[in-house]
Design an enzyme around this catalytic site. Structure first.
Site, PDB file in Angstrom:
ATOM      1  N   GLY A 105       0.834  -1.258   0.139  1.00  0.00           N
ATOM      2  CA  GLY A 105      -0.200   0.051  -0.168  1.00  0.00           C
ATOM      3  C   GLY A 105       0.900   1.299  -0.093  1.00  0.00           C
ATOM      4  O   GLY A 105       2.235   1.162   0.090  1.00  0.00           O
ATOM      5  N   LEU A 106       0.092   2.337  -0.047  1.00  0.00           N
ATOM      6  CA  LEU A 106       0.786   3.499  -0.306  1.00  0.00           C
ATOM      7  C   LEU A 106       1.614   4.064   0.979  1.00  0.00           C
ATOM      8  O   LEU A 106       1.223   3.285   2.225  1.00  0.00           O
ATOM      9  CB  LEU A 106      -0.035   4.988  -0.577  1.00  0.00           C
ATOM     10  N   SER A 107       2.506   5.008   0.947  1.00  0.00           N
ATOM     11  CA  SER A 107       3.093   5.506   2.249  1.00  0.00           C
ATOM     12  C   SER A 107       2.292   6.079   3.258  1.00  0.00           C
ATOM     13  O   SER A 107       1.192   6.768   2.595  1.00  0.00           O
ATOM     14  CB  SER A 107       4.343   6.422   1.895  1.00  0.00           C
ATOM     15  N   GLY A 108       2.123   5.671   4.482  1.00  0.00           N
ATOM     16  CA  GLY A 108       1.152   6.044   5.269  1.00  0.00           C
ATOM     17  C   GLY A 108      -0.276   5.289   5.155  1.00  0.00           C
ATOM     18  O   GLY A 108      -1.148   5.838   5.938  1.00  0.00           O
ATOM     19  N   SER A 109      -0.202   4.430   4.286  1.00  0.00           N
ATOM     20  CA  SER A 109      -1.621   3.641   4.417  1.00  0.00           C
ATOM     21  C   SER A 109      -1.742   2.833   5.854  1.00  0.00           C
ATOM     22  O   SER A 109      -3.111   2.625   5.936  1.00  0.00           O
ATOM     23  CB  SER A 109      -1.658   2.749   3.127  1.00  0.00           C
TER      24      SER A 109
ATOM     25  N   SER B  99       5.884  -1.998  -2.024  1.00  0.00           N
ATOM     26  CA  SER B  99       5.840  -2.791  -3.304  1.00  0.00           C
ATOM     27  C   SER B  99       5.011  -2.423  -4.331  1.00  0.00           C
ATOM     28  O   SER B  99       3.982  -3.112  -4.529  1.00  0.00           O
ATOM     29  CB  SER B  99       5.593  -4.321  -2.751  1.00  0.00           C
TER      30      SER B  99
HETATM   31  N1  LIG Z   1      10.614   8.232  -2.960  1.00  0.00           N
HETATM   32  C1  LIG Z   1       9.958   7.593  -2.122  1.00  0.00           C
HETATM   33  N2  LIG Z   1       8.731   7.197  -2.281  1.00  0.00           N
HETATM   34  C2  LIG Z   1       8.135   6.284  -1.431  1.00  0.00           C
HETATM   35  N3  LIG Z   1       8.674   6.000  -0.150  1.00  0.00           N
HETATM   36  C3  LIG Z   1      10.061   6.699   0.262  1.00  0.00           C
HETATM   37  C4  LIG Z   1      10.578   7.595  -0.776  1.00  0.00           C
HETATM   38  N4  LIG Z   1      11.480   8.040  -0.150  1.00  0.00           N
HETATM   39  C5  LIG Z   1      11.568   7.592   1.066  1.00  0.00           C
HETATM   40  N5  LIG Z   1      10.485   6.739   1.468  1.00  0.00           N
HETATM   41  C6  LIG Z   1      10.103   6.133   2.639  1.00  0.00           C
HETATM   42  O1  LIG Z   1      10.876   4.692   2.244  1.00  0.00           O
HETATM   43  C7  LIG Z   1       9.805   3.869   2.740  1.00  0.00           C
HETATM   44  C8  LIG Z   1       9.364   2.752   1.412  1.00  0.00           C
HETATM   45  O2  LIG Z   1      10.030   1.948   1.493  1.00  0.00           O
HETATM   46  P1  LIG Z   1       9.917   0.627   0.797  1.00  0.00           P
HETATM   47  O3  LIG Z   1      11.235  -0.228   0.686  1.00  0.00           O
HETATM   48  O4  LIG Z   1       8.593   0.008   1.333  1.00  0.00           O
HETATM   49  O5  LIG Z   1       9.589   1.210  -0.741  1.00  0.00           O
HETATM   50  S1  LIG Z   1       9.319   0.002  -2.254  1.00  0.00           S
HETATM   51  O6  LIG Z   1       8.641  -1.140  -1.847  1.00  0.00           O
HETATM   52  O7  LIG Z   1      10.730  -0.134  -2.604  1.00  0.00           O
HETATM   53  O8  LIG Z   1       8.614   0.967  -3.089  1.00  0.00           O
HETATM   54  C9  LIG Z   1       8.478   4.902   2.960  1.00  0.00           C
HETATM   55  O9  LIG Z   1       7.934   4.191   4.008  1.00  0.00           O
HETATM   56  P2  LIG Z   1       6.270   3.710   4.666  1.00  0.00           P
HETATM   57  O10 LIG Z   1       5.921   5.181   4.693  1.00  0.00           O
HETATM   58  O11 LIG Z   1       6.549   3.101   5.553  1.00  0.00           O
HETATM   59  O12 LIG Z   1       5.757   3.151   3.353  1.00  0.00           O
HETATM   60  C10 LIG Z   1       8.790   6.152   3.225  1.00  0.00           C
HETATM   61  O13 LIG Z   1       9.144   6.452   4.461  1.00  0.00           O
HETATM   62  N1  LIG Z   2      -7.228   2.582  11.218  1.00  0.00           N
HETATM   63  C1  LIG Z   2      -6.132   2.624  10.944  1.00  0.00           C
HETATM   64  N2  LIG Z   2      -5.067   1.692  10.409  1.00  0.00           N
HETATM   65  C2  LIG Z   2      -3.883   2.181  10.355  1.00  0.00           C
HETATM   66  N3  LIG Z   2      -3.205   3.372  10.570  1.00  0.00           N
HETATM   67  C3  LIG Z   2      -4.061   4.161  10.998  1.00  0.00           C
HETATM   68  C4  LIG Z   2      -5.612   4.301  11.193  1.00  0.00           C
HETATM   69  N4  LIG Z   2      -6.071   5.274  11.666  1.00  0.00           N
HETATM   70  C5  LIG Z   2      -4.820   6.097  11.725  1.00  0.00           C
HETATM   71  N5  LIG Z   2      -3.861   5.464  11.410  1.00  0.00           N
HETATM   72  C6  LIG Z   2      -2.650   6.092  11.725  1.00  0.00           C
HETATM   73  O1  LIG Z   2      -2.095   6.073  10.101  1.00  0.00           O
HETATM   74  C7  LIG Z   2      -0.473   5.990  10.179  1.00  0.00           C
HETATM   75  C8  LIG Z   2       0.093   4.779   9.420  1.00  0.00           C
HETATM   76  O2  LIG Z   2       1.138   5.144   9.271  1.00  0.00           O
HETATM   77  P1  LIG Z   2       2.171   3.469   8.860  1.00  0.00           P
HETATM   78  O3  LIG Z   2       1.697   2.617   9.599  1.00  0.00           O
HETATM   79  O4  LIG Z   2       3.857   4.266   9.284  1.00  0.00           O
HETATM   80  O5  LIG Z   2       2.007   3.509   7.365  1.00  0.00           O
HETATM   81  P2  LIG Z   2       3.065   2.978   6.381  1.00  0.00           P
HETATM   82  O6  LIG Z   2       3.688   1.683   7.020  1.00  0.00           O
HETATM   83  O7  LIG Z   2       1.903   2.301   5.269  1.00  0.00           O
HETATM   84  O8  LIG Z   2       3.594   3.729   5.713  1.00  0.00           O
HETATM   85  C9  LIG Z   2      -0.087   5.834  11.586  1.00  0.00           C
HETATM   86  O9  LIG Z   2       0.236   7.128  12.158  1.00  0.00           O
HETATM   87  C10 LIG Z   2      -1.518   5.326  12.120  1.00  0.00           C
HETATM   88  O10 LIG Z   2      -1.500   5.361  13.537  1.00  0.00           O
END
Ligand SMILES: Nc1ncnc2c1ncn2[C@@H]1O[C@H](COP(=O)(O)OS(=O)(=O)O)[C@@H](OP(=O)(O)O)[C@H]1O
Ligand SMILES: Nc1ncnc2c1ncn2[C@@H]1O[C@H](COP(=O)(O)OP(=O)(O)O)[C@@H](O)[C@H]1O
Length: 198
Positions: A32-36, A106
């Site tokens: 999923g997306l970053s922050g998902s 991914s």
């Molecule tokens: N350009 C760019 N795009 C997306 N994400 C970025 C980027 N630069 C840094 N980050 C940080 O790196 C985390 C994603 O790493 P991943 O190894 O999961 O990415 S990937 O699967 O290779 O696309 C991702 O973490 P998550 O937020 O946990 O998804 C970000 O914190």
């Molecule tokens: N229902 C929910 N499920 C997952 N995360 C949630 C939810 N509601 C709020 N959040 C918040 O959204 C953020 C998700 O971040 P994170 O888990 O680091 O996402 P990712 O690993 O996909 O980047 C966290 O700050 C988390 O506390």
């Protein structure tokens, strides 16, 4: 490159390890997306598994990129290599008898399929953390969307780098409609209903 390498068979088998741990190993592949919510929900699932007496290991994007994959960037080519290596790691960990959780963006369907193909039929469980981009951007737990919008990060997934959503994931989690606890239990129910844990 592997022509002169012979596979070594071990005395303790995969089946021995499963029996000892009283579970059927698998890979919960969060995408999923970053922050998902991948890391948050995967962590909650692992806590429930631990309380249930199961043996697991969580591989997380940020952590793996600090070590094993610290040489990789976020170019398309390096993301492909990132997932290829992690896929191989999940195969080793699953062979060791563990329930493996991985939390990586991914973004490419073909790479996820390649990891699926490494595993036995049914043991690769794709968990799509289906959260709209607007919600992820509003959460922005690491301030990365803000930086990307300001032009300080290039190739950011969902903005100027693509994310290909799974077509037919085993589990779909709507993190903007359910609590973390509900989502974690949705995953545990899948594992129970499909005989991975008791
Ligand atoms: N350009 C760019 N795009 C997306 N994400 C970025 C980027 N630069 C840094 N980050 C940080 O790196 C985390 C994603 O790493 P991943 O190894 O999961 O990415 S990937 O699967 O290779 O696309 C991702 O973490 P998550 O937020 O946990 O998804 C970000 O914190
Ligand atoms: N229902 C929910 N499920 C997952 N995360 C949630 C939810 N509601 C709020 N959040 C918040 O959204 C953020 C998700 O971040 P994170 O888990 O680091 O996402 P990712 O690993 O996909 O980047 C966290 O700050 C988390 O506390």
């Amino acid at each position: 490159m592997t022509e002169n390498i012979v596979w070594h068979h071990h005395n303790v088998t995969h089946e021995d390890r499963c029996q000892q741990k009283n579970q059927k190993p698998c890979v919960l592949w969060f995408t999923g997306l970053s922050g998902s919510g991948k890391s948050t929900v995967a962590n909650a699932v692992e806590s429930l598994l631990f309380q249930n007496g199961n043996h697991s290991y969580l591989l997380d994007g940020d952590n793996v990129r600090h070590g094993l994959n610290q040489d990789l960037s976020f170019s398309e080519e390096d993301r492909v290599e990132n997932i290829r290596r992690i896929g191989e790691v999940t195969k080793l960990f699953a062979d060791s008898g563990l329930i493996v959780l991985s939390a990586f963006i991914s973004p490419f369907q073909a790479d996820r399929q390649q990891v699926r193909d490494l595993h036995n039929e049914g043991d690769f469980i794709e968990v799509f953390v289906d959260t709209p981009l607007e919600v992820c951007e509003q959460r922005d737990p690491k301030g990365l969307y803000k930086k990307a919008r300001a032009g300080d990060i290039k190739n950011f997934t969902g903005l100027d780098s693509p994310y290909e959503a799974p077509n037919n994931p085993e589990i779909q989690l709507k993190s903007d409609e359910h609590t973390i606890d509900e989502l974690a239990n949705q995953v545990l129910d899948y594992l129970r209903n499909n005989g991975f844990i008791s």
